[in-house]
Design a protein around this motif. Structure first.
Motif, PDB file in Angstrom:
ATOM      1  N   LEU A   1      25.327 -49.908 -88.507  1.00  0.00           N
ATOM      2  CA  LEU A   1      26.512 -49.925 -89.372  1.00  0.00           C
ATOM      3  C   LEU A   1      26.222 -49.267 -90.715  1.00  0.00           C
ATOM      4  CD1 LEU A   1      28.091 -53.400 -88.686  1.00  0.00           C
ATOM      5  CD2 LEU A   1      28.794 -51.177 -87.852  1.00  0.00           C
ATOM      6  N   ALA A   2      24.942 -49.471 -91.173  1.00  0.00           N
ATOM      7  CA  ALA A   2      24.596 -48.891 -92.470  1.00  0.00           C
ATOM      8  C   ALA A   2      24.542 -47.379 -92.392  1.00  0.00           C
ATOM      9  CB  ALA A   2      23.251 -49.442 -92.937  1.00  0.00           C
TER      10      ALA A   2
ATOM     11  N   PHE B   1      29.935 -58.391 -94.886  1.00  0.00           N
ATOM     12  CA  PHE B   1      29.063 -57.211 -94.797  1.00  0.00           C
ATOM     13  C   PHE B   1      29.815 -55.988 -95.335  1.00  0.00           C
ATOM     14  CE2 PHE B   1      27.925 -53.351 -92.476  1.00  0.00           C
ATOM     15  CZ  PHE B   1      26.563 -53.274 -92.737  1.00  0.00           C
ATOM     16  N   LEU B   2      29.045 -55.066 -95.906  1.00  0.00           N
ATOM     17  CA  LEU B   2      29.613 -53.851 -96.504  1.00  0.00           C
ATOM     18  C   LEU B   2      28.579 -52.760 -96.300  1.00  0.00           C
ATOM     19  CD1 LEU B   2      32.100 -53.737 -98.612  1.00  0.00           C
ATOM     20  CD2 LEU B   2      30.346 -53.672-100.346  1.00  0.00           C
ATOM     21  N   ASN B   3      28.887 -51.668 -95.629  1.00  0.00           N
ATOM     22  CA  ASN B   3      27.847 -50.643 -95.461  1.00  0.00           C
ATOM     23  C   ASN B   3      27.843 -49.708 -96.675  1.00  0.00           C
ATOM     24  OD1 ASN B   3      29.902 -48.851 -95.022  1.00  0.00           O
ATOM     25  ND2 ASN B   3      29.111 -48.049 -93.088  1.00  0.00           N
ATOM     26  N   PRO B   4      26.813 -48.854 -96.809  1.00  0.00           N
ATOM     27  CA  PRO B   4      26.700 -48.025 -98.023  1.00  0.00           C
ATOM     28  C   PRO B   4      27.924 -47.133 -98.259  1.00  0.00           C
ATOM     29  CG  PRO B   4      24.649 -47.977 -96.805  1.00  0.00           C
ATOM     30  CD  PRO B   4      25.617 -48.705 -95.949  1.00  0.00           C
ATOM     31  N   VAL B   5      28.530 -46.632 -97.159  1.00  0.00           N
ATOM     32  CA  VAL B   5      29.710 -45.768 -97.362  1.00  0.00           C
ATOM     33  C   VAL B   5      30.835 -46.599 -97.971  1.00  0.00           C
ATOM     34  CG1 VAL B   5      31.333 -44.187 -96.266  1.00  0.00           C
ATOM     35  CG2 VAL B   5      29.025 -44.370 -95.372  1.00  0.00           C
ATOM     36  N   ALA B   6      30.990 -47.857 -97.472  1.00  0.00           N
ATOM     37  CA  ALA B   6      32.017 -48.741 -98.014  1.00  0.00           C
ATOM     38  C   ALA B   6      31.687 -49.081 -99.470  1.00  0.00           C
ATOM     39  CB  ALA B   6      32.121 -50.001 -97.188  1.00  0.00           C
TER      40      ALA B   6
ATOM     41  N   ALA C   1      33.070 -45.891 -93.418  1.00  0.00           N
ATOM     42  CA  ALA C   1      32.867 -47.110 -94.190  1.00  0.00           C
ATOM     43  C   ALA C   1      33.164 -48.297 -93.286  1.00  0.00           C
ATOM     44  CB  ALA C   1      33.805 -47.121 -95.383  1.00  0.00           C
ATOM     45  N   VAL C   2      32.307 -49.347 -93.384  1.00  0.00           N
ATOM     46  CA  VAL C   2      32.517 -50.531 -92.548  1.00  0.00           C
ATOM     47  C   VAL C   2      32.484 -51.769 -93.440  1.00  0.00           C
ATOM     48  CG1 VAL C   2      31.643 -51.907 -90.637  1.00  0.00           C
ATOM     49  CG2 VAL C   2      31.382 -49.424 -90.592  1.00  0.00           C
ATOM     50  N   ILE C   3      33.478 -52.632 -93.282  1.00  0.00           N
ATOM     51  CA  ILE C   3      33.461 -53.928 -93.976  1.00  0.00           C
ATOM     52  C   ILE C   3      33.719 -54.982 -92.915  1.00  0.00           C
ATOM     53  CG2 ILE C   3      34.647 -55.413 -95.641  1.00  0.00           C
ATOM     54  CD1 ILE C   3      35.359 -52.984 -97.273  1.00  0.00           C
TER      55      ILE C   3
END
Ligand SMILES: Nc1ncnc2c1ncn2[C@@H]1O[C@H](COP(=O)(O)OP(=O)(O)OP(=O)(O)O)[C@@H](O)[C@H]1O
Ligand SMILES: [Mg+2]
Length: 430
Positions: free
Chosen positions: A56-57, A74-79, A62-64
């Protein structure tokens, strides 16, 4: 208790103790095995979790993820980059706080997809024109979807939301929309101009037609006037000269032979001029046309034409052919006159035939020759365009005014000019 009994009891107690110890050992072993399995499972899970996290990272979108309370888990770097929130600050926050979305066009808050996923348990796409407002106020056009995370039991344990930046795509879409808009405006403008030009042309055409109609009318009037002038003034003067010459001729015995011959020649010349003036006058405007009608005027004209041109002309008219309205009679007379003149001037034919028929209010006039014919290209030009001489132009114009049609047929030998016209017979007035 004797000694044997005591031994027996101790043995039993020993055996019991051994059995208990054995059972404990077994239980201990089982516990250790279970613990080991648990540890293995935990490690496996941790590994899986890590691998999911890394996946996901590292994905480009973007993933939340949230829990069932719509709190971020959770929050990935794009998010992180797009929302402006770091993972450790964002986790535990209500989604709306971090994922602040509006409708690009109305600027109103956009419906939060996570709430709907939690409510309905379905995959939800973002509405069109959604923009994400970052923590620093930066706006990003986004597009994508949210889906429920389900436990093995099927129960919803959270929501995963995936979105990506569509700023460029939206820019391109906007540019496309704008150029389409521009294109359609240009097209509308062009259509408008074409329409305007068409209207102008139609007006110009209309006035041109009016003009040619008036010219034809004036020409007819002028011919009629000239015909009358020639007949009434020149004709009368010639008649007077003729009478005077007759007086002189009656006294010609008083003249010498030279004078007497001159007087007699003059009498003949004046007679000839009178006849020619009469013919010219009648050709300019046949007096018979109004008085006796089309058929008589045509007979008179055809006779004169045959005599002058040496072309044998047949005239076939129904016996009961009556009178037509004046303008129709004049038009047909002029058209036949022009056709015969054309036969004489262009066809080289020794014969011509005029056929007139009238059926159910429709009049057909055909002028046929057996001359050299007309190439089909020229026929089309004469029918459709304004090319050719005044002759066919005049015929077309006269017929247009009367709502009639003109046709030319010529295949190989000879030419047939056909005219059709709807006419009501004119009431014969006297
Ligand atoms: N009967 C015919 N046979 C062969 N060619 C013909 C015939 N009638 C017309 N044409 C051709 O069609 C052309 C156009 O005829 P139209 O009567 O329009 O003009 P025109 O006779 O040349 O001139 P004008 O204006 O004096 O009538 C003629 O020049 C001639 O070439
Ligand atoms: Mg002509």
């Amino acid at each position: 208790m004797d000694e044997n009994e005591e031994k027996l009891l101790r043995l039993v107690a020993l055996q019991n103790a051994q059995a208990v110890l054995l059972a404990r050992d077994r239980a201990e072993h089982e516990l250790i095995a279970t613990n080991e399995a648990l540890e293995r499972k935990t490690a496996e899970l941790a590994e899986q979790r890590e691998s999911f996290r890394v996946t996901l990272a590292s994905i480009g979108d973007a993933v939340i993820t949230t829990d069932t309370q719509a709190k971020i888990t959770f929050l990935n770097p794009v998010a992180e980059a797009m929302t402006g929130w770091k993972s450790d600050e964002a986790i535990g926050q209500p989604l709306e706080k971090v994922f602040n979305i509006i409708n690009e066009q109305t600027r109103q808050p956009a419906p939060n997809p996570v709430s709907r996923v939690l409510r309905e348990g379905v995959v939800v796409g973002l509405a069109n024109h959604t923009a994400l407002i970052g923590r620093d106020g930066k706006e990003t056009a986004i597009d994508d979807s949210a889906a429920p995370i389900r436990a093995e039991t099927g129960k919803i344990s959270g929501v995963v939301m995936v979105f990506h930046d569509v700023t460029e795509q939206r820019k391109a879409e906007n540019a496309l929309r704008q150029s389409n808009q521009l294109l359609s405006e240009v097209r509308d403008e062009l259509e408008k101009r074409v329409q305007e030009r068409t209207t102008e042309l139609e007006t110009a055409n209309e006035s041109l037609r009016d003009l040619s109609a008036r010219l034809l009318h004036l020409q007819d009037e002028e011919r009629r006037r000239l015909a009358r002038e020639l007949h009434d003034s020149v004709g009368q003067i010639l008649a007077a000269i003729g009478m005077n010459i007759a007086v002189v001729q009656s006294q010609s015995h008083k003249l010498d032979s030279f004078g007497a011959r001159a007087v007699s020649e003059n009498a003949q010349l004046v007679d000839q001029v009178s006849r020619e003036i009469r013919t010219i006058s009648h050709l300019l405007h046949p007096p018979l046309l109004e008085v006796a009608g089309l058929v008589s005027a045509l007979r008179w004209y055809v006779d004169g034409f045959s005599e002058r041109s040496k072309i044998k002309v047949d005239l076939e008219v129904p016996a009961d052919f009556g009178r037509l309205p004046n303008d129709a009679e004049l038009a047909i007379f002029r058209i036949v006159q022009e056709c015969l003149t054309n036969v004489h001037r262009h066809s080289g034919s020794a014969t011509a035939a005029i056929l007139i028929r009238q059926e159910d209010g429709q009049l057909t006039v055909q002028v046929r020759d057996s001359g050299k014919g007309l190439p089909s290209k020229k026929q089309r030009e004469l029918i459709e365009s304004n090319r050719g001489g005044v002759g066919f132009g005049g015929m077309r114009e006269r017929l247009r005014q009367l709502g009639g049609a003109l046709e030319i047929q010529s295949e190989g030998e000879g030419t047939v000019v056909s005219v059709t016209l709807n006419v009501q017979s004119a009431p014969t007035d006297g």
